[in-house]
Each structure stands twice: as structure tokens, then as C-alpha cells.
Design a protein around this motif. Sequence first.
Motif, PDB file in Angstrom:
ATOM      1  N   HIS A  89       0.816  -1.223   0.000  1.00 27.96           N
ATOM      2  CA  HIS A  89       0.000   0.000   0.000  1.00 27.96           C
ATOM      3  C   HIS A  89       0.843   1.264   0.000  1.00 27.96           C
ATOM      4  N   LEU A 112      -3.636   9.856  -4.796  1.00 27.17           N
ATOM      5  CA  LEU A 112      -4.917   9.951  -5.488  1.00 27.17           C
ATOM      6  C   LEU A 112      -5.186   8.673  -6.286  1.00 27.17           C
ATOM      7  N   GLU A 113      -4.159   8.173  -6.975  1.00 22.69           N
ATOM      8  CA  GLU A 113      -4.303   6.931  -7.728  1.00 22.69           C
ATOM      9  C   GLU A 113      -4.578   5.755  -6.797  1.00 22.69           C
ATOM     10  N   ARG A 114      -3.897   5.720  -5.657  1.00 23.99           N
ATOM     11  CA  ARG A 114      -4.068   4.600  -4.725  1.00 23.99           C
ATOM     12  C   ARG A 114      -5.489   4.515  -4.197  1.00 23.99           C
ATOM     13  N   ALA A 115      -6.169   5.650  -4.116  1.00 21.44           N
ATOM     14  CA  ALA A 115      -7.563   5.637  -3.672  1.00 21.44           C
ATOM     15  C   ALA A 115      -8.429   4.788  -4.585  1.00 21.44           C
ATOM     16  N   THR A 116      -7.991   4.615  -5.846  1.00 26.47           N
ATOM     17  CA  THR A 116      -8.729   3.792  -6.807  1.00 26.47           C
ATOM     18  C   THR A 116      -8.177   2.369  -6.884  1.00 26.47           C
ATOM     19  N   THR A 117      -6.846   2.249  -6.902  1.00 23.89           N
ATOM     20  CA  THR A 117      -6.224   0.939  -7.127  1.00 23.89           C
ATOM     21  C   THR A 117      -5.915   0.177  -5.843  1.00 23.89           C
ATOM     22  N   GLY A 118      -5.725   0.915  -4.735  1.00 24.71           N
ATOM     23  CA  GLY A 118      -5.313   0.286  -3.485  1.00 24.71           C
ATOM     24  C   GLY A 118      -3.838  -0.025  -3.428  1.00 24.71           C
TER      25      GLY A 118
END
Length: 397
Positions: free
Chosen positions: A118, A185-191
Motif C-alpha cells: 500500500h 490519489l491513484e491509490r484511492a482507486t487501485t489500493g
Amino acid sequence: MSEPLAGIRVVDLSKILAGPYATMTLADLGADVIKVEHPEGGDPTRGWGPPFNGPDATYYLAANRSKRSVTLDLKSPHGQEAAHRLLATADVMVENFRPGSSLARAFAYDRLRSRHPHLVVLHISAFGDHGPLRDEPGYDMVAQAAAGLMSLTGEPEGAPVRAGSAIGDLAASLFGTIGVVAALLERATTGRGRYVSTSLYESLLALHINWATAYFATGERPERLGSAHPSLTPYQACRAADGYFVIAVGNDVQFRHLATALGHPHWADDPRFATNSARVTHRRLLEAHLHRVLVRHTVEHWCKLLRTAGVPVTAIRALDEVLTSEQTEALGIVRTVEHPAVGPLQQIACPVSFDGVRPPVRAAPPTLGQHSHHVLAELGYDEADVKRLLSGPPEAE
């Protein structure tokens, strides 16, 4: 105010300026930043003085507010395990380990990714992750020289000069911060986390902007112009009777206003000066004409006259004048925070406002290890373990 990065935890394993300034920016935006430092001396900038203010140099105080300081020997197994416990609770890790060092190997991203998928990791180096210079260490001035900035800075007949601020470090810090926020911001979608990397060298290349595109177009090596602009003139520091001030003419209308205010309206109709491109071509001649007029009166006289005429102009102010000026006061960007050893401590706050509100300076730069007991207890260490981690003898790698 609601802080944009509230709830985000950042583990700061960096030192000196580029990494710490990035993590301070994240702290200004609300992140919980935990600065991990070596027990013996901590971040080297704590000793980069004089001047000092309390136990630490002002250099350190400039880039470490609103963080919590924990001391760990990251070269020991116990220190590394404590760091991994911390990383398990974190969203972001920032480091600028020297390429090829034991710490760079111990905290390599391929290892971190398998253990903390993460995690967004920001790595800042001197010259980037590839190329013949990738393993070279480097301070800001080395990067300024290697990336060409010093070749563009200084008077034409003088020696190359570094920029007054550590612009390589600061540029890498800000580009790195942009990368971290984008990855979150991307991690909020991909995890999934990301490996984000930048360097002083790459960041300075990005800041060359018009210098670089001019070279690409012409193939000509640019030369130092002092304070002058390569594509506009007059756009530079000018000498008056009692000092220097800046004139920044950005178009032909402003030049006509300038010529008229100086008592030479015919300059604006002279084919050598009527257009910006003509003025750039005849730069030296125009500078000579301006000099003969401007040295007759003071900086205050010219600033008042030219400002009234609609010409962009300003005195060149010293830092003491800037920090106590009405403009700085009106912006409310100088804040005071209570330091445990110094007392009231002034800081330049975050330069970004949200809905007209500037993020607060939440805490002073920490003293070395100020929060070690509290943070380690948060990670589940009991008192005996905390004592062992903080006072035990260093262990070999």
C-alpha cells in the motif's frame, strides 16, 4: 480548517533539505509526519550553523516543522524492524539514501513493495535512477553546476554563480511532493502504492524551460546575462543614482509608457526599439541609453514615476525589508509557534491557501527524539522494549 491530507501518515527517513522540505510540505497540508533520525546527532542540518536558535541550527528549523522526531539506528536489526512496524501504519515513505549504501539496500523498493504494497515511496537523489551519474552523491551546488544552472547565472564577464536559494533541492522537493499527492490519489482507486522518484538534476532540467527550448530550436549555447532576460528587454536590474531597482517591460505598450515617462518618447518609434524582438537584438544600445537617464535620480524617484506610468517596477528589497513589509504582513504568511527550547519561533508558513484560509503551523520543528517514547508506544512496544531501542548499544550490520 479541514486539512487536505489529514489522516495520511508519512515516515520521513530523509535528511538535509530536499526530502525534509517535501515532508514538511505534506505536514503543512495535514499529514502526520514522523521523522526518523539517527540517535547520534540526527539530521546533519541540526549542526549546520551558525546561526543556531536553541539546540539546533536555523537551517534545520527551516524544513522540519509539524513533525514528530523518533530516534532509531536503522542499520541495526531492531531499528529496521521498528521502522517496518512504522511503515505498516504509514501511507508514504520519503528517503534520499545514498545510492549503493547499506540503507538503500535495506529499504529498496522491491523489498518494501512485497511487505507494504500500500505504501507510496518517494526517493530523491542527486542525478536520478539511471545513467552514468546515478550513483554519484551530490549537494545542491553540485547539481546546479552539473545541470547547467550556474552557466546561466551571473554577470556575462563574471564567474558562474549559484542561485541564492538551494533551488535544486527545493525543486526536487516540490516535484516529489506533486508525485506523492498524485500517487495517493491513484491509490484511492487501485489500493496499490507507487515508487515515485525524482532528482535535483532532473528537476533543474525541468526548470530550464525557455532556455532549453531556445537551445533545441537554435543549437546555440546560451550565455549568462546577469539579471537580464534572454527574450525580453528591458527586463532586468537597472542602476539609479543610489542603488539598483528592477524594470520588467513585458510588451511594446509598456515600453512606450517607459520611454515617455523617461522623457524620450521617440524611443518607442525607433525601429531599433519599437518591438520587443528589435529591442532584444539591440539590447546593449538600449541599455546604454537607459543607463544615461536612470543614474540621474534615485531608486525611490524612478519607482514612483514608473509605477504611475504603468510600468512594472520595484526596488530590490533586502530580506529584513521583505519580512517586515506591509505586503508580507497582509498575507499572514509569517507565523509564530512555541518551541520547547526556544520559546516563540517564527516560521514562513505554507504558501498555499484553501478557500482563503492558510493551513496552520501546527507544531515547531522537533528536538532530536522528542517523540520517540510516544510513537514507539503507539507501535505496541512496552517500556522495556522502548528503552532497549533508544539506549541499547548499536548493533553491527
